[in-house]
Design an enzyme around this catalytic site. Structure first.
Site, mmCIF file in Angstrom:
data_model
loop_
_atom_site.group_PDB
_atom_site.id
_atom_site.type_symbol
_atom_site.label_atom_id
_atom_site.label_comp_id
_atom_site.label_asym_id
_atom_site.label_seq_id
_atom_site.Cartn_x
_atom_site.Cartn_y
_atom_site.Cartn_z
ATOM 1 N N CYS A 52 0.812 -1.225 0.000
ATOM 2 C CA CYS A 52 0.000 0.000 0.000
ATOM 3 C C CYS A 52 0.842 1.270 0.000
ATOM 4 O O CYS A 52 0.298 2.360 -0.143
ATOM 5 C CB CYS A 52 -0.929 0.009 1.211
ATOM 6 S SG CYS A 52 -0.033 0.085 2.773
ATOM 7 N N CYS A 126 -0.877 -4.998 6.787
ATOM 8 C CA CYS A 126 -0.723 -3.821 7.660
ATOM 9 C C CYS A 126 -0.119 -4.228 9.001
ATOM 10 O O CYS A 126 0.604 -3.442 9.626
ATOM 11 C CB CYS A 126 -2.069 -3.164 7.919
ATOM 12 S SG CYS A 126 -3.091 -2.976 6.458
HETATM 13 FE FE1 FES Z 1 -1.368 0.632 4.346
HETATM 14 FE FE2 FES Z 1 -2.861 -0.626 6.159
HETATM 15 S S1 FES Z 1 -3.436 -0.058 4.135
HETATM 16 S S2 FES Z 1 -0.822 0.043 6.357
#
Ligand code: FES
Length: 145
Positions: A52, A126
């Protein structure tokens, strides 16, 4: 109190239900570091998530005599799951006098998830950010010795 997230609650589709423990650590994160300019760390770990693009920084202080983590601070630009899991990681690293470096290196994301009561499956990436940054901070400390 039900702390088990219902990952597959909706007819086989992943759900986004968070445990009460996750919500508690998200709304009241432990060991968050706001002012790093005035914080003297023994080791710093910085990692980014390939999934992400979010960032995590962990600062640790080590008791040189016992090789235990006396403080574990952190900050992230990540999501609620990253905040909650790193908050829990920082608690685990420093509780009961602090983890030894040897023990902290063996800490797994699964152990953190267990203490959190789980996370939705799609948020697993995450939960590893804080864990990886802690390992980097330990390496940084060891390299400085
Ligand atoms: Fe990036 Fe959770 S979506 S750390």
């Amino acid at each position: 109190m039900n702390t088990t997230p219902d990952i597959y609650a909706c007819a086989g589709k992943p759900s986004w239900i968070y445990s009460d423990i996750v919500k508690d650590h998200f709304f009241k994160p432990r060991n968050l570091l706001i002012d790093e300019e005035h914080y003297e760390a023994d080791g710093i770990g910085i990692v980014g998530s390939p999934a992400c693009g979010d960032m995590m920084v962990v600062w640790i202080r080590i008791d040189d005599t016992t090789q235990q983590i006396s403080e574990c601070k952190w900050r992230t630009f990540g999501c609620a799951s990253a905040i909650a899991s790193t908050s829990m990681m920082s608690v685990m690293a420093t509780e009961n006098g602090g983890m030894t470096l040897k023990h902290a290196k063996r800490l797994t994301p699964e152990a953190i998830l267990e203490r959190l009561g789980g996370l939705p499956e799609k948020k697993y990436h995450c939960s590893v950010l804080g864990h990886q940054a802690l390992r980097e901070a330990i390496l940084d400390y060891e390299n400085k010795q």
